[in-house]
Design an enzyme around this catalytic site. Sequence first.
Site, PDB file in Angstrom:
ATOM      1  N   SER A  18      58.646  11.626-125.331  1.00  0.00           N
ATOM      2  CA  SER A  18      59.120  13.435-124.749  1.00  0.00           C
ATOM      3  C   SER A  18      58.562  13.612-122.965  1.00  0.00           C
ATOM      4  O   SER A  18      57.924  12.323-122.363  1.00  0.00           O
ATOM      5  CB  SER A  18      57.733  13.863-125.526  1.00  0.00           C
ATOM      6  OG  SER A  18      56.698  13.705-124.872  1.00  0.00           O
ATOM      7  N   MET A  19      58.762  14.597-122.285  1.00  0.00           N
ATOM      8  CA  MET A  19      58.473  14.493-121.377  1.00  0.00           C
ATOM      9  C   MET A  19      56.873  15.069-121.008  1.00  0.00           C
ATOM     10  O   MET A  19      56.147  14.923-121.923  1.00  0.00           O
ATOM     11  CB  MET A  19      58.622  16.307-120.973  1.00  0.00           C
ATOM     12  CG  MET A  19      60.006  16.192-120.782  1.00  0.00           C
ATOM     13  SD  MET A  19      60.753  17.659-119.875  1.00  0.00           S
ATOM     14  CE  MET A  19      59.590  17.619-118.516  1.00  0.00           C
ATOM     15  N   GLU A  91      66.201   9.033-116.224  1.00  0.00           N
ATOM     16  CA  GLU A  91      66.959  11.138-116.491  1.00  0.00           C
ATOM     17  C   GLU A  91      68.788  10.540-117.299  1.00  0.00           C
ATOM     18  O   GLU A  91      69.279  11.052-117.060  1.00  0.00           O
ATOM     19  CB  GLU A  91      66.420  11.746-115.622  1.00  0.00           C
ATOM     20  CG  GLU A  91      65.333  11.953-115.321  1.00  0.00           C
ATOM     21  CD  GLU A  91      64.515  12.182-116.283  1.00  0.00           C
ATOM     22  OE1 GLU A  91      64.847  12.755-117.238  1.00  0.00           O
ATOM     23  OE2 GLU A  91      63.100  12.958-115.708  1.00  0.00           O
TER      24      GLU A  91
END
Length: 192
Positions: A18-19, A91
């Site tokens: 996750s972030m 990313e």
Amino acid sequence: MFLEIAKKAGSIEVICGSMFSGKTEELIRRMKRAVFANQKVAIYKPSIDVRYSETQVVSHDQHKIQSTPIKDAAQMLQAIEDGIEVVGVDEAQFFGANIVEVVQTLANKGIRVIIAGLDTDFLGKPFGPMPSLMAVAEDVQKVHAICVKCGSPAQHSHRLSKSGKLVVLGEKDIYEPLCRHCYNAAVAAEKE
């Protein structure tokens, strides 16, 4: 043993989560270790990610490394210089499905490819090419953030804004890491 085999045959490593889980920090750590070992490296990031820098991969805690921004994964094959031994990609969820073929091509040429990306989107669904990248990787490491509500390991990136767009770049002002229980409670509360 794994690194010995990877050096000879090339490999794909995926760092996902996750972030705020430390994906980019781990990517930077691995890339800096390769540089320290005198390996020739190349690092790529999607050109849409300009949160901290247009030309550097930067973690939330401000660790950074120089990179080449690209719009499409195929540009990696065009931009890569002879002698590159390690390729980093940050990313990866923002690239199209062709990234899978691109990184496999690089690995098949004997290059170690290290990829970092969100495994799920803000809806909790698999994000872009990440499931396929994990399927073809020799090594997958899932990292976790800490749930800001209860302190448990967090695997969800809960969006605080009301935008329904799939890609909304942001930081702690737009996203928070939540565990499964707190994420489900937050989503249920939003539906009321």
